[in-house]
Design an enzyme around this catalytic site. Sequence first.
Site, PDB file in Angstrom:
ATOM      1  N   HIS A 137     -15.008  -2.983 -26.069  1.00 47.31           N
ATOM      2  CA  HIS A 137     -14.233  -2.640 -24.878  1.00 47.31           C
ATOM      3  C   HIS A 137     -15.040  -1.681 -23.997  1.00 47.31           C
ATOM      4  O   HIS A 137     -15.267  -0.530 -24.376  1.00 47.31           O
ATOM      5  CB  HIS A 137     -12.955  -1.955 -25.383  1.00 47.31           C
ATOM      6  CG  HIS A 137     -11.932  -1.698 -24.323  1.00 47.31           C
ATOM      7  ND1 HIS A 137     -11.314  -2.703 -23.627  1.00 47.31           N
ATOM      8  CD2 HIS A 137     -11.408  -0.536 -23.870  1.00 47.31           C
ATOM      9  CE1 HIS A 137     -10.444  -2.174 -22.795  1.00 47.31           C
ATOM     10  NE2 HIS A 137     -10.494  -0.857 -22.908  1.00 47.31           N
ATOM     11  N   LYS A 152      -5.318  -3.631 -15.278  1.00 47.42           N
ATOM     12  CA  LYS A 152      -3.905  -3.967 -15.036  1.00 47.42           C
ATOM     13  C   LYS A 152      -3.599  -3.566 -13.587  1.00 47.42           C
ATOM     14  O   LYS A 152      -2.911  -4.265 -12.840  1.00 47.42           O
ATOM     15  CB  LYS A 152      -2.981  -3.179 -15.981  1.00 47.42           C
ATOM     16  CG  LYS A 152      -3.344  -3.268 -17.482  1.00 47.42           C
ATOM     17  CD  LYS A 152      -2.396  -2.447 -18.352  1.00 47.42           C
ATOM     18  CE  LYS A 152      -2.982  -1.917 -19.650  1.00 47.42           C
ATOM     19  NZ  LYS A 152      -3.512  -2.837 -20.614  1.00 47.42           N
ATOM     20  N   SER A 176      -9.594  -2.182 -18.008  1.00 44.34           N
ATOM     21  CA  SER A 176      -8.564  -1.766 -18.953  1.00 44.34           C
ATOM     22  C   SER A 176      -7.252  -1.402 -18.272  1.00 44.34           C
ATOM     23  O   SER A 176      -6.719  -2.209 -17.519  1.00 44.34           O
ATOM     24  CB  SER A 176      -9.132  -0.598 -19.778  1.00 44.34           C
ATOM     25  OG  SER A 176      -8.549  -0.609 -21.038  1.00 44.34           O
ATOM     26  N   TRP A 202      -7.810  -5.894 -29.425  1.00 40.09           N
ATOM     27  CA  TRP A 202      -6.586  -5.198 -29.000  1.00 40.09           C
ATOM     28  C   TRP A 202      -6.070  -5.786 -27.680  1.00 40.09           C
ATOM     29  O   TRP A 202      -4.874  -5.886 -27.436  1.00 40.09           O
ATOM     30  CB  TRP A 202      -6.932  -3.714 -28.856  1.00 40.09           C
ATOM     31  CG  TRP A 202      -5.839  -2.773 -28.473  1.00 40.09           C
ATOM     32  CD1 TRP A 202      -5.830  -1.951 -27.384  1.00 40.09           C
ATOM     33  CD2 TRP A 202      -4.626  -2.494 -29.182  1.00 40.09           C
ATOM     34  NE1 TRP A 202      -4.693  -1.195 -27.374  1.00 40.09           N
ATOM     35  CE2 TRP A 202      -3.927  -1.500 -28.463  1.00 40.09           C
ATOM     36  CE3 TRP A 202      -4.060  -2.998 -30.361  1.00 40.09           C
ATOM     37  CZ2 TRP A 202      -2.697  -0.994 -28.868  1.00 40.09           C
ATOM     38  CZ3 TRP A 202      -2.832  -2.483 -30.773  1.00 40.09           C
ATOM     39  CH2 TRP A 202      -2.163  -1.501 -30.028  1.00 40.09           C
TER      40      TRP A 202
HETATM   41  C1  GCU Z   1      -5.249   1.718 -24.610  1.00 38.47           C
HETATM   42  C2  GCU Z   1      -4.092   0.848 -24.207  1.00 38.47           C
HETATM   43  C3  GCU Z   1      -4.551  -0.373 -23.418  1.00 38.47           C
HETATM   44  C4  GCU Z   1      -5.428   0.056 -22.273  1.00 38.47           C
HETATM   45  C5  GCU Z   1      -6.556   0.918 -22.781  1.00 38.47           C
HETATM   46  C6  GCU Z   1      -7.416   1.551 -21.682  1.00 38.47           C
HETATM   47  O1  GCU Z   1      -6.019   1.068 -25.572  1.00 38.47           O
HETATM   48  O2  GCU Z   1      -3.402   0.490 -25.357  1.00 38.47           O
HETATM   49  O3  GCU Z   1      -3.452  -1.092 -22.926  1.00 38.47           O
HETATM   50  O4  GCU Z   1      -5.910  -1.067 -21.577  1.00 38.47           O
HETATM   51  O5  GCU Z   1      -6.017   2.015 -23.492  1.00 38.47           O
HETATM   52  O6  GCU Z   1      -7.005   1.647 -20.553  1.00 38.47           O
HETATM   53  O7  GCU Z   1      -8.497   2.007 -22.021  1.00 38.47           O
END
Ligand code: GCU
Length: 436
Positions: free
Chosen positions: A417, A280, A276, A367
Amino acid sequence: MFGMMNPQSRIRSGLVFAVCLLLLNFRSSLMLHAEEFNYDESKVPPYTLPDLLKCEDGTVVDSADVWNTKRRPELLQMFEEHVFGTLPAGKIPLRTRVRSSVPDALDGKALRREVTVFFADDDNGPHMDLLIYTPVNATKPVPAFLGYNFNGNHAVEKDPRIHLTDSWMRNNKDIGIEDNKATEASRGSEASRWAVSTIINRGYGLVTIYYGDVDPDVDDGFKNGIHSLFEKGDSPRAGDAGGSISAWAWGLSRALDVLESDKAIDARKVAVFGHSRLGKTSLWAGATDQRFAMVIANESGCGGAALDKRIFGETVSRINTSFPHWFCINHRKYNNHEAAMPVDNHMLIALSGPRPVYVASAQEDTWADPYGEYLGLYHAGPVFKLFGKSVFESDKMPAVDTPMQVDVAYHMRTGKHDVTDYDWEQYLKFADTHLR
Ligand code: GCU
């Protein structure tokens, strides 16, 4: 109209009018909300990706050499300027101290160490704790996975001997965190995301760090965490000064510095992993530090593997609004203007090439835009090809639960997720091919 009415009817009509207004407002805010994020493939507006293989001066990238010497450095610089920002260069001297060493962890299968890495002379200054697992039966330094955890090292395995982090934590009632401090109740709370025993049984090491050690995940004007090492005084922040993702990526590189002198781990075979927001981060770490031998981005979504110009699920504007501290300030220019971005995430992925890259999605994680994540990897392909690597030839996404692994890899698993044993099974298989 109200002027001709008696006072009572006036009040009544006024009330009806106000209620109508409220209802209208409520409806339009609902509509706005429903329309704010697109989850309909047929409604993705057309978009154009910037050309991976054309330099800003028009030079065509037709060889690995032109990529390495011209296009790669230029793209790296563009991501620094427009997306993640950069941290001041210069080496910070690192000090380490072994906090604990358990020779018979995981039923005697692993050596488990906690090593504190200090970034300043003062022990109370910024520091991070590495939690290091290595197989006891290894006859030579092992390849390893390195990645941040969300809930603290003590959340990875339920063992009271693991130091309970004293770093700032996001409040989370499910694990009893209410005043930004780790609790005993949070021990082992993230264990399902770390297949530690399987990793060890397969002959790999695992190194994990609480991401909040390096930079607490809160918008505090870039003061806390390792930002305090670089940003002194109150002068206004440069538009390209690094945000939290840059800080976290920096921390991963410092962990690799330390692992380079660890006898149990082969630092030339370290896969950087993240889920998540930390996916990144693993992509940015892979881009900025070519010592990482493999890069794994689990459900990294917007600002990660997913193409940002493809409007599906989370948007640039939304991510910069919810998490203003993740990216650099310049990135905000692209809120609702993704089309103007000079880069997109196929380029981010390509910056890790030709090293093996694994992008993974979850079917219910709309998402994060699973198809956008696949396309990010697909469109990075031409760079891997310059190096003779095999990539995916079709922009059609593989079926759910059907991993595809060549020199790059992708899967979309059933479910939400998360990071699961299924995900780790695929990463280990990929590592068996590329890190052995
Ligand atoms: C939120 C955010 C995402 C991210 C996620 C996470 O949903 O919007 O961009 O990847 O958190 O890190 O759990």
